[in-house]
Design a protein around this motif. Structure first.
Motif, PDB file in Angstrom:
ATOM      1  N   MET A   1      -3.003 -15.541  16.563  1.00 41.30           N
ATOM      2  CA  MET A   1      -2.016 -14.481  16.615  1.00 41.30           C
ATOM      3  C   MET A   1      -2.340 -13.585  17.807  1.00 41.30           C
ATOM      4  N   GLU A   2      -1.317 -13.237  18.545  1.00 39.59           N
ATOM      5  CA  GLU A   2      -1.506 -12.393  19.724  1.00 39.59           C
ATOM      6  C   GLU A   2      -1.920 -10.981  19.312  1.00 39.59           C
ATOM      7  N   LYS A   3      -2.612 -10.301  20.204  1.00 37.83           N
ATOM      8  CA  LYS A   3      -3.071  -8.940  19.946  1.00 37.83           C
ATOM      9  C   LYS A   3      -1.895  -8.029  19.593  1.00 37.83           C
ATOM     10  N   LYS A   4      -0.772  -8.171  20.316  1.00 35.51           N
ATOM     11  CA  LYS A   4       0.403  -7.339  20.053  1.00 35.51           C
ATOM     12  C   LYS A   4       0.911  -7.564  18.629  1.00 35.51           C
ATOM     13  N   ASN A   5       0.976  -8.831  18.211  1.00 36.97           N
ATOM     14  CA  ASN A   5       1.438  -9.144  16.867  1.00 36.97           C
ATOM     15  C   ASN A   5       0.487  -8.605  15.805  1.00 36.97           C
ATOM     16  N   ILE A   6      -0.807  -8.677  16.072  1.00 32.08           N
ATOM     17  CA  ILE A   6      -1.799  -8.140  15.132  1.00 32.08           C
ATOM     18  C   ILE A   6      -1.603  -6.645  14.973  1.00 32.08           C
ATOM     19  N   GLU A   7      -1.428  -5.950  16.069  1.00 33.31           N
ATOM     20  CA  GLU A   7      -1.235  -4.494  15.998  1.00 33.31           C
ATOM     21  C   GLU A   7       0.062  -4.143  15.273  1.00 33.31           C
ATOM     22  N   GLN A   8       1.113  -4.914  15.503  1.00 31.67           N
ATOM     23  CA  GLN A   8       2.376  -4.672  14.800  1.00 31.67           C
ATOM     24  C   GLN A   8       2.209  -4.907  13.303  1.00 31.67           C
ATOM     25  N   LEU A   9       1.493  -5.955  12.948  1.00 39.26           N
ATOM     26  CA  LEU A   9       1.252  -6.253  11.542  1.00 39.26           C
ATOM     27  C   LEU A   9       0.427  -5.144  10.888  1.00 39.26           C
ATOM     28  N   LYS A  10      -0.612  -4.690  11.577  1.00 39.53           N
ATOM     29  CA  LYS A  10      -1.420  -3.590  11.060  1.00 39.53           C
ATOM     30  C   LYS A  10      -0.566  -2.348  10.827  1.00 39.53           C
ATOM     31  N   GLN A  11       0.288  -2.036  11.789  1.00 38.22           N
ATOM     32  CA  GLN A  11       1.131  -0.849  11.662  1.00 38.22           C
ATOM     33  C   GLN A  11       2.079  -0.976  10.468  1.00 38.22           C
ATOM     34  N   LYS A  12       2.625  -2.171  10.294  1.00 31.07           N
ATOM     35  CA  LYS A  12       3.525  -2.401   9.155  1.00 31.07           C
ATOM     36  C   LYS A  12       2.774  -2.190   7.843  1.00 31.07           C
ATOM     37  N   ILE A  13       1.549  -2.716   7.771  1.00 31.31           N
ATOM     38  CA  ILE A  13       0.736  -2.555   6.564  1.00 31.31           C
ATOM     39  C   ILE A  13       0.393  -1.085   6.346  1.00 31.31           C
ATOM     40  N   TYR A  14      -0.004  -0.378   7.404  1.00 33.35           N
ATOM     41  CA  TYR A  14      -0.310   1.048   7.286  1.00 33.35           C
ATOM     42  C   TYR A  14       0.892   1.806   6.723  1.00 33.35           C
ATOM     43  N   ASP A  15       2.064   1.507   7.274  1.00 36.46           N
ATOM     44  CA  ASP A  15       3.283   2.192   6.834  1.00 36.46           C
ATOM     45  C   ASP A  15       3.577   1.913   5.364  1.00 36.46           C
ATOM     46  N   GLN A  16       3.414   0.671   4.962  1.00 34.07           N
ATOM     47  CA  GLN A  16       3.675   0.314   3.570  1.00 34.07           C
ATOM     48  C   GLN A  16       2.679   0.970   2.624  1.00 34.07           C
ATOM     49  N   VAL A  17       1.416   0.966   2.998  1.00 34.13           N
ATOM     50  CA  VAL A  17       0.389   1.591   2.164  1.00 34.13           C
ATOM     51  C   VAL A  17       0.645   3.093   2.052  1.00 34.13           C
ATOM     52  N   ALA A  18       1.058   3.712   3.138  1.00 36.09           N
ATOM     53  CA  ALA A  18       1.334   5.148   3.124  1.00 36.09           C
ATOM     54  C   ALA A  18       2.445   5.503   2.138  1.00 36.09           C
ATOM     55  N   GLN A  19       3.335   4.567   1.874  1.00 37.10           N
ATOM     56  CA  GLN A  19       4.439   4.824   0.949  1.00 37.10           C
ATOM     57  C   GLN A  19       4.068   4.565  -0.509  1.00 37.10           C
ATOM     58  N   LEU A  20       2.982   3.835  -0.745  1.00 39.62           N
ATOM     59  CA  LEU A  20       2.593   3.504  -2.114  1.00 39.62           C
ATOM     60  C   LEU A  20       2.157   4.746  -2.881  1.00 39.62           C
ATOM     61  N   GLN A  21       2.636   4.858  -4.103  1.00 34.52           N
ATOM     62  CA  GLN A  21       2.226   5.946  -4.986  1.00 34.52           C
ATOM     63  C   GLN A  21       1.546   5.405  -6.246  1.00 34.52           C
ATOM     64  N   ASP A  22       1.442   4.081  -6.347  1.00 36.08           N
ATOM     65  CA  ASP A  22       0.862   3.421  -7.511  1.00 36.08           C
ATOM     66  C   ASP A  22      -0.649   3.320  -7.331  1.00 36.08           C
ATOM     67  N   GLU A  23      -1.396   4.058  -8.147  1.00 39.83           N
ATOM     68  CA  GLU A  23      -2.848   4.097  -7.998  1.00 39.83           C
ATOM     69  C   GLU A  23      -3.487   2.730  -8.231  1.00 39.83           C
ATOM     70  N   VAL A  24      -2.975   1.986  -9.205  1.00 35.64           N
ATOM     71  CA  VAL A  24      -3.531   0.662  -9.491  1.00 35.64           C
ATOM     72  C   VAL A  24      -3.330  -0.267  -8.295  1.00 35.64           C
ATOM     73  N   ALA A  25      -2.137  -0.247  -7.708  1.00 39.86           N
ATOM     74  CA  ALA A  25      -1.867  -1.090  -6.536  1.00 39.86           C
ATOM     75  C   ALA A  25      -2.801  -0.718  -5.391  1.00 39.86           C
ATOM     76  N   LEU A  26      -3.010   0.569  -5.192  1.00 32.64           N
ATOM     77  CA  LEU A  26      -3.907   1.015  -4.123  1.00 32.64           C
ATOM     78  C   LEU A  26      -5.347   0.587  -4.387  1.00 32.64           C
ATOM     79  N   GLN A  27      -5.770   0.653  -5.646  1.00 30.16           N
ATOM     80  CA  GLN A  27      -7.123   0.208  -5.987  1.00 30.16           C
ATOM     81  C   GLN A  27      -7.283  -1.295  -5.743  1.00 30.16           C
ATOM     82  N   LEU A  28      -6.261  -2.057  -6.094  1.00 30.86           N
ATOM     83  CA  LEU A  28      -6.314  -3.497  -5.860  1.00 30.86           C
ATOM     84  C   LEU A  28      -6.386  -3.810  -4.368  1.00 30.86           C
ATOM     85  N   LEU A  29      -5.620  -3.083  -3.571  1.00 27.99           N
ATOM     86  CA  LEU A  29      -5.675  -3.268  -2.119  1.00 27.99           C
ATOM     87  C   LEU A  29      -7.052  -2.920  -1.578  1.00 27.99           C
ATOM     88  N   GLU A  30      -7.623  -1.836  -2.087  1.00 24.19           N
ATOM     89  CA  GLU A  30      -8.952  -1.434  -1.637  1.00 24.19           C
ATOM     90  C   GLU A  30      -9.982  -2.516  -1.976  1.00 24.19           C
TER      91      GLU A  30
END
Length: 84
Positions: A1-30
Motif C-alpha cells: 500500500m502506498e504511503k498516501k493510501n496508508i495516511e488516508q486510511l489512518k485519517q479515516k480510522i481516526y475520524d471514525q474512532v472520534a465519532q464513536l461513543q460506545d465504550e465497549v467498542a472503544l475498549q475492543l479497538l484498544e
C-alpha cells in the motif's frame, strides 16, 4: 500500500474512532490495536487444533460456494422453532 493510501486510511480510522461513543467498542479497538502492536503478537490460526483448522477450511469453502444462511434467516427460523 502506498504511503498516501496508508495516511488516508489512518485519517479515516481516526475520524471514525472520534465519532464513536460506545465504550465497549472503544475498549475492543484498544485491545485489538494493543495486541496487533505487541512484539509477542500471535496469529490465532497458529493456536487452533488440527480439527479446528479443518472445520475453518470447510466453512471457508461453504462461503465461497454461497452455502450460507443469513443472520436474519437464522433468527426467523429460531423464532419459528421457539413457537412450536
Amino acid at each position: 500500500m502506498e504511503k498516501k493510501n496508508i495516511e488516508q486510511l489512518k485519517q479515516k480510522i481516526y475520524d471514525q474512532v472520534a465519532q464513536l461513543q460506545d465504550e465497549v467498542a472503544l475498549q475492543l479497538l484498544e485491545e485489538a490495536t494493543e495486541a496487533y502492536l505487541s512484539p509477542n503478537q500471535k496469529d490465532i490460526i497458529d493456536e487452533l487444533a488440527p480439527a479446528q483448522i479443518v472445520r475453518l477450511n470447510e466453512a471457508k469453502l461453504q462461503v465461497e460456494n454461497a452455502e450460507v444462511v443469513s443472520h436474519d434467516a437464522v433468527k426467523a427460523k429460531s423464532r419459528e422453532w421457539l413457537t412450536k
